[in-house]
Design an enzyme around this catalytic site. Structure first.
Site, PDB file in Angstrom:
ATOM      1  CE  LYS A 184      18.454  19.409   3.688  1.00 16.84           C
ATOM      2  NZ  LYS A 184      17.641  20.707   4.400  1.00 16.84           N
ATOM      3  CG  ASP A 205      11.846  23.807  -3.255  1.00 17.46           C
ATOM      4  OD1 ASP A 205      11.468  23.213  -4.295  1.00 17.46           O
ATOM      5  OD2 ASP A 205      11.820  24.242  -2.511  1.00 17.46           O
ATOM      6  CG  ASP A 255      16.649  23.525  -4.469  1.00 21.30           C
ATOM      7  OD1 ASP A 255      15.637  24.956  -3.863  1.00 21.30           O
ATOM      8  OD2 ASP A 255      16.901  22.663  -3.020  1.00 21.30           O
TER       9      ASP A 255
END
Length: 360
Positions: free
Chosen positions: A162, A111, A223
């Site tokens: 993250k 992706d 992305d």
């Protein structure tokens, strides 16, 4: 021979409803499945054998791409019965590789659209003598990504996935989803269980003293996990902002697929693609959007930065901005769908029924 593993097993939950019937890598971008662009770029970089690691709706890949000969490469399909994460998928696909222990193997997320020089990444990996080389890019807000700080030589120092606290944001360099593994390193990943390369494999390699090399590259990178990003990537391909050998026509402000019908006074621009058999009505304006096969935009409608699913319908005078309309859905006349709206597959919205709804 250069081999690659392409991770194409994700469900594409953030792209729903478009991915309810189509796996994310097979959703059309600039007129062909997004996966076609990735495979074409890999072939242009010298890759001759790609192992497709599939899972969700795995049965649709091989009927479209076959053995890969039409692309000038060989394709092998490996299907997971249950999701095993990035590392598990890479390990499962490795059994289909033919590379020797020290040979480089490209690993590509299914992706990510990038203008990265893939062949150059492999060359740099070999020069560095690294166990793994990672493509890194810089972003303004890295909080949703995996942070990868490096030293002055490109050696990876650590991984922060993250970050949640301000003190954890030690760099704007993020993991861009493209790697080169030494083949023997892939074989050390545990088989048959879920493994995350970001949270387990890479930190484990660092702890063992292995050299992980980071290459910071500022070429095009996107992305495609969210609808707005997917639509923008398609538009960028159509306009030639990022090149793809798989683009089925010349670059420009719009791309028409065979059988698309544009009526008098309709205006297309911003990298719009109109799929096979789709129709844009008189006086309609479609800007920077993906209109899939057989969709219909009626007279005077306005569609901006949106995705219209296969066989969907947008009624006369309706405005669709930053929205997703699922396959077979029908949006009646004089409606207004604003940013974030999603109309589910086969839904029916009457004329003048809504001004904005995030989930129809």
């Amino acid at each position: 021979m250069t081999e690659a593993i392409l991770l194409a097993g994700g469900k594409g939950s953030r792209l729903r409803p478009v991915t309810l019937r189509t796996p994310k890598p097979m959703v059309p971008a600039a007129g062909v499945p997004f996966l076609a662009h990735q495979l074409a770029r890999a072939r242009a970089a010298g890759v001759t054998h790609v192992v497709l690691a599939t899972s969700y709706l795995a049965e649709v890949f091989e009927p479209y791409f076959g053995d890969g000969s039409a692309l000038g490469m060989r394709l092998t399909y490996v299907t997971e019965d249950r999701p095993l994460g990035t590392g598990g998928a890479v390990r499962g696909a490795a059994d289909a590789l033919e590379s020797g222990p020290a040979d480089p193997v490209l690993v590509l997320n299914g992706d990510i659209l990038t203008g990265l020089d893939l062949a150059g990444l492999v060359r740099g990996h070999l020069r560095a003598g690294a166990a793994v080389t990672l493509h890194l890019t810089r972003v303004d807000d890295p909080r949703e990504y995996g942070l990868v700080p490096t030293d002055g030589t490109g050696r990876v120092l650590r991984f922060t996935e993250k970050p949640q606290r301000p003190e954890e944001i030690v760099t704007d360099q993020i993991n861009a989803g493209c790697y080169v593994f030494r083949r023997e390193v892939i074989d050390t990943v545990p088989a048959g269980r879920p493994v995350s390369v970001e949270r387990e494999t890479f930190p484990g390699l660092l702890a063992s003293g292995a050299l992980l090399h980071g290459v910071v590259d500022r070429s095009y990178w996107r992305d495609l996990g969210r609808p707005a990003c997917f639509v923008q990537a398609s538009a960028d391909l159509v306009r030639g902002v990022v090149a793809s050998p798989a683009l089925p026509g010349p670059t420009g402000e719009y791309l028409l697929m065979p059988g698309a019908r544009i009526e008098e006074g309709a205006v297309l621009g911003g990298g719009t693609v109109v799929g096979a058999g789709a129709r844009i009505g008189a006086g309609a304006v479609v800007e920077g959007s993906v209109v899939l096969d057989g969709a219909r935009v009626d007279e005077g409608a306005r569609v901006h930065a949106s995705m219209l699913g296969a066989g969907s319908y947008v009624g006369r005078g309706t405005t669709v901005t930053g929205a997703v309309v699922g396959d077979g859905a029908r949006v009646g006349a004089a409606n207004e769908l604003d940013h974030g709206a999603r109309v589910w597959c086969d839904a029916r919205i009457p004329d003048a029924a809504i001004r904005f709804s995030p989930d129809c």
